[in-house]
Design a protein around this motif. Structure first.
Motif, short mmCIF file in Angstrom:
data_model
loop_
_atom_site.label_atom_id
_atom_site.label_comp_id
_atom_site.label_asym_id
_atom_site.label_seq_id
_atom_site.Cartn_x
_atom_site.Cartn_y
_atom_site.Cartn_z
N ALA A 77 -9.52 -9.60 30.96
CA ALA A 77 -9.77 -8.18 30.71
C ALA A 77 -10.04 -7.43 32.01
CB ALA A 77 -10.93 -8.02 29.75
N PHE A 78 -10.82 -8.05 32.91
CA PHE A 78 -11.08 -7.42 34.20
C PHE A 78 -9.78 -7.27 35.00
CE2 PHE A 78 -15.72 -8.55 33.96
CZ PHE A 78 -16.18 -7.26 34.17
N ALA A 79 -8.91 -8.28 34.95
CA ALA A 79 -7.64 -8.20 35.68
C ALA A 79 -6.77 -7.07 35.16
CB ALA A 79 -6.91 -9.54 35.56
N THR A 80 -6.87 -6.77 33.85
CA THR A 80 -6.10 -5.68 33.28
C THR A 80 -6.53 -4.33 33.85
OG1 THR A 80 -5.86 -6.95 31.24
CG2 THR A 80 -5.40 -4.61 31.11
N CYS A 81 -7.82 -4.20 34.15
CA CYS A 81 -8.35 -2.92 34.63
C CYS A 81 -8.36 -2.81 36.15
CB CYS A 81 -9.78 -2.72 34.12
SG CYS A 81 -9.94 -2.67 32.34
N ALA A 82 -8.15 -3.90 36.86
CA ALA A 82 -8.30 -3.89 38.32
C ALA A 82 -7.34 -2.92 38.98
CB ALA A 82 -8.11 -5.30 38.87
N SER A 83 -6.05 -3.00 38.63
CA SER A 83 -5.06 -2.14 39.27
C SER A 83 -5.28 -0.66 38.98
CB SER A 83 -3.65 -2.56 38.84
OG SER A 83 -3.36 -3.86 39.29
N PRO A 84 -5.44 -0.24 37.70
CA PRO A 84 -5.70 1.18 37.44
C PRO A 84 -6.97 1.69 38.10
CG PRO A 84 -5.07 0.08 35.41
CD PRO A 84 -5.29 -0.98 36.44
N LEU A 85 -8.02 0.86 38.14
CA LEU A 85 -9.27 1.31 38.74
C LEU A 85 -9.14 1.46 40.25
CD1 LEU A 85 -12.09 2.04 37.80
CD2 LEU A 85 -12.81 -0.31 38.22
N THR A 86 -8.36 0.60 40.89
CA THR A 86 -8.11 0.74 42.32
C THR A 86 -7.37 2.02 42.63
OG1 THR A 86 -8.01 -1.68 42.53
CG2 THR A 86 -7.10 -0.38 44.34
N VAL A 87 -6.37 2.34 41.81
CA VAL A 87 -5.61 3.58 41.98
C VAL A 87 -6.52 4.79 41.80
CG1 VAL A 87 -3.77 5.00 41.00
CG2 VAL A 87 -3.43 2.54 41.31
N VAL A 88 -7.41 4.74 40.82
CA VAL A 88 -8.36 5.84 40.58
C VAL A 88 -9.26 6.03 41.79
CG1 VAL A 88 -10.38 6.49 39.22
CG2 VAL A 88 -8.33 5.71 38.07
N ALA A 89 -9.78 4.94 42.34
CA ALA A 89 -10.66 5.03 43.50
C ALA A 89 -9.95 5.64 44.70
CB ALA A 89 -11.20 3.64 43.86
N MET A 90 -8.70 5.25 44.94
CA MET A 90 -7.95 5.79 46.06
C MET A 90 -7.64 7.27 45.87
SD MET A 90 -5.31 2.62 46.62
CE MET A 90 -4.24 3.58 47.68
N ALA A 91 -7.24 7.66 44.66
CA ALA A 91 -6.86 9.05 44.39
C ALA A 91 -8.05 9.99 44.54
CB ALA A 91 -6.26 9.16 43.00
N TYR A 92 -9.14 9.66 43.87
CA TYR A 92 -10.32 10.54 43.91
C TYR A 92 -11.02 10.47 45.26
CZ TYR A 92 -9.93 11.52 38.93
OH TYR A 92 -9.49 11.95 37.71
N GLY A 93 -11.00 9.31 45.91
CA GLY A 93 -11.63 9.20 47.21
C GLY A 93 -10.98 10.11 48.24
N SER A 94 -9.64 10.08 48.32
CA SER A 94 -8.94 10.94 49.28
C SER A 94 -9.11 12.41 48.93
CB SER A 94 -7.46 10.57 49.31
OG SER A 94 -6.87 10.75 48.03
N CYS A 95 -9.17 12.73 47.64
CA CYS A 95 -9.34 14.13 47.22
C CYS A 95 -10.72 14.65 47.62
CB CYS A 95 -9.15 14.24 45.72
SG CYS A 95 -9.37 15.93 45.08
N PHE A 96 -11.76 13.84 47.45
CA PHE A 96 -13.10 14.29 47.81
C PHE A 96 -13.24 14.45 49.33
CE2 PHE A 96 -14.66 12.45 43.65
CZ PHE A 96 -14.92 13.70 43.10
N VAL A 97 -12.58 13.60 50.09
CA VAL A 97 -12.64 13.73 51.55
C VAL A 97 -11.95 15.02 51.99
CG1 VAL A 97 -11.86 12.74 53.74
CG2 VAL A 97 -12.82 11.27 51.97
#
Length: 262
Positions: free
Chosen positions: A179-199
């Motif tokens: 279950a964690f492996a299923t969420c790992a990729s989408p969660l990584t994409v979310v972190a990259m997208a929102y992180g760059s936007c906040f910066v």
């Protein structure tokens, strides 16, 4: 899941096409000019596609929530019609939200100098060139950006928090790992997208120099879309198997086995 990933990849193609071809043309040619209408169109589609991506990431988090927390009802809930409607809302919502902002940006007047200190028509360098009052458009940005980014981020985090709570209740370690492996990729994409936007846009004006801003923007327009597609495809066996074979082959070349003489 792959239906939403394919739409995200399609969106990334358009997102990179807004800025990268013109940037490469400026590097290769002596003429580094852009017309006013082309600049307005570039700014409009850059922020429109960015807003679409945040909404689509929120939709993908809901899809993962249903897939893990309501697994037996997944096929009944996430029907093809609902998936198409959610993607349609993502695309139309981005266009509608940014349209009001671009009406105000189009009304700005620009005086000499007309050299934009950036590789595309971003908000901050455009506002610096304007000889009219930009307080209204800045206030609109201060309302639109939190409404899009923070709202989608909160709903996304609620979905993933519910997912993690459900995963921790799974009795078997193998089930939790899957279950964690299923969420790992989408969660990584979310972190990259929102992180760059906040910066780029979630900090006070002048907090970072424009040169650092351009560096982060380059990662956002070039590096992130490339890594995004790569990260999302790692769950596919047709991608993981060739990568494993390639890494094993290169490791054998770099570190060959040594034999002892008898």
């Amino acid at each position: 899941m792959y239906f939403f990933i394919s739409n995200l990849s399609f969106l990334e193609i358009w997102f990179t096409s807004v800025t990268n071809p013109k940037m490469l043309l400026n590097f290769l040619s002596d003429s580094k000019t852009i017309s006013f209408l082309a600049c307005m169109a570039q700014s409009y589609f850059y922020f429109t596609l960015g807003a679409m991506e945040f909404i689509l990431l929120m939709v993908m988090s809901f899809d993962r929530y249903v897939a893990i927390c309501h697994l037996l009802r997944y096929a009944a809930i996430m029907k093809q019609r609902l998936c198409i409607q959610l993607v349609f809302v993502s695309w139309v919502g981005g266009f509608l939200v940014i349209s009001l902002r671009m009406v105000l940006v189009y009304q700005l007047r620009f005086c000499d100098p007309n050299v934009i200190n950036h590789f595309f028509c971003d908000s901050t360098p455009l506002f610096q060139l304007s000889c009219t009052n930009t307080q209204l458009i800045k206030r609109v940005d201060s309302i639109l950006q939190p409404s899009i980014v923070l709202t989608s981020l909160c709903l996304t985090m609620i979905s993933y928090a519910s997912i993690f709570y459900s995963i921790l209740r799974i009795p078997s370690a193998t089930g939790r790992q899957k279950a964690f492996a299923t969420c790992a990729s989408p969660l990584t994409v979310v972190a990259m997208a929102y992180g760059s936007c906040f910066v780029l846009y979630g900090r006070p004006t002048g907090y970072l120099s424009l040169e650092i801003n351009k560096g982060v923007a380059l990662l956002n327009t070039v590096g992130y879309p490339f890594l995004n597609s790569f990260i999302c495809s790692l769950r596919s066996k047709s991608v993981k198997l060739p990568l494993g074979v390639a890494f094993s082959h290169n490791r054998t070349k770099l570190f060959p086995k040594l034999c002892c003489a008898s």
